[in-house]
Design an enzyme around this catalytic site. Structure first.
Site, PDB file in Angstrom:
ATOM      1  N   GLY A 165       5.321   6.373  11.580  1.00  8.93           N
ATOM      2  CA  GLY A 165       4.545   7.248  12.657  1.00  8.93           C
ATOM      3  C   GLY A 165       3.885   8.237  12.179  1.00  8.93           C
ATOM      4  CB  SER A 166       2.924   9.707   8.883  1.00  8.48           C
ATOM      5  OG  SER A 166       1.981   8.823   8.127  1.00  8.48           O
ATOM      6  CG  ASN A 167      -1.902   7.057   9.904  1.00  6.70           C
ATOM      7  OD1 ASN A 167      -3.051   7.838   9.852  1.00  6.70           O
ATOM      8  ND2 ASN A 167      -1.218   6.313   9.069  1.00  6.70           N
ATOM      9  CG  LEU A 184      -3.642  -6.378  18.002  1.00  2.00           C
ATOM     10  CD1 LEU A 184      -4.683  -5.737  18.819  1.00  2.00           C
ATOM     11  CD2 LEU A 184      -2.066  -6.227  18.622  1.00  2.00           C
ATOM     12  CG  HIS A 227      -6.368  -1.803   5.523  1.00  2.00           C
ATOM     13  ND1 HIS A 227      -5.326  -2.721   5.657  1.00  2.00           N
ATOM     14  CD2 HIS A 227      -6.883  -1.915   4.165  1.00  2.00           C
ATOM     15  CE1 HIS A 227      -5.134  -3.242   4.599  1.00  2.00           C
ATOM     16  NE2 HIS A 227      -6.088  -2.972   3.734  1.00  2.00           N
ATOM     17  N   GLY A 237      -9.779 -11.202  13.494  1.00  2.00           N
ATOM     18  CA  GLY A 237      -9.268 -11.766  12.183  1.00  2.00           C
ATOM     19  C   GLY A 237      -8.149 -10.385  11.845  1.00  2.00           C
ATOM     20  CD  GLU A 256      -3.524   5.714   5.542  1.00  2.00           C
ATOM     21  OE1 GLU A 256      -2.770   5.514   6.561  1.00  2.00           O
ATOM     22  OE2 GLU A 256      -3.205   5.016   4.371  1.00  2.00           O
TER      23      GLU A 256
END
Ligand code: GRF
Length: 207
Positions: free
Chosen positions: A12-14, A99, A115, A149, A180
């Site tokens: 959960g750092s982002n 998803l 990513h 994709g 990020e």
């Protein structure tokens, strides 16, 4: 205010970088309504509660990695917290599920992912390891819209990160994460301020 739902599976750092960006008013036009984890007991849930955001577990034990049946539970939880397909924004933040196409179609161009590579290089798992094994001199991180994709959707923002001769997966990952944490809040800010314009595969940033 754009209602935001964040899907996370682990550290959960982002997630924390985005919650911090809301708390310190870098993001002013978006509000995080709910954090949903597919795994119980993960640090992301602790981070949500620390920021007074509802944290929900929808355990995916027994479901395949890609499942419309599972995704419908997530969508119900998002909707019940005000994150609907017309007005909401969904952020994947270390979410280790794929998803279903139905989910992506419902929230078209309203789902983002981070990513740890300069897509389309090194998609999928272990992007940092892939970069090291290829001998890349530069890698980086990408914020992109999610399409049907894996790591193939329109690119919103990218930042380069040099690969050092003595890098390991750990040291490179740590350097990537810093970027990020800077880039994801920026992309969310641009979206919530209505500044992202998608033309086919190109995402243009309005000034
Ligand atoms: C990050 O490296 C992100 O790029 C990738 O998964 C990792 C999640 O880390 N998609 P965290 O849970 O945000 O700390």
């Amino acid at each position: 205010m754009v209602p935001i739902g964040i899907l996370a599976s682990g550290r959960g750092s982002n997630l924390e970088a985005i919650l911090d960006a809301v708390d310190n008013r870098y993001i002013t036009k978006g509000e995080v309504k709910v954090v949903i984890s597919n795994k119980p007991g993960v640090p992301a849930l602790v981070i949500a509660s620390k920021h007074n955001v509802p944290g929900i577990v929808i355990d995916d034990h027994g479901f395949p990695k890609k499942s419309w049946e599972y995704d419908q539970k997530t969508i119900a939880a998002l909707k019940s917290h005000g994150v609907g397909p017309k007005e909401g924004l969904i952020l994947l933040a270390g979410y280790f599920r794929i998803l279903s196409p139905e989910f992506v179609t419902l929230y078209e161009r309203r789902i983002m992912n981070v990513h740890p590579a300069l897509l389309p290089a090194y998609p999928g798992l272990e992007a940092q390891k892939q970069a090291l094994e290829q001998g890349a001199k530069i890698t980086g991180c990408t914020i992109h819209f999610v399409d049907k994709g894996v790591d193939t959707g329109p690119i919103i923002l990218q930042a380069p990160v040099p690969v050092r001769d003595d890098d390991t997966v750990e040291t490179l990952s740590a350097r990537l994460l810093r970027e990020e944490h800077r880039l994801y809040p920026e992309a969310v800010r641009l979206f919530t301020e209505g500044k992202l314009v998608v033309k086919d595969r190109r995402v243009l940033v309005a000034s």
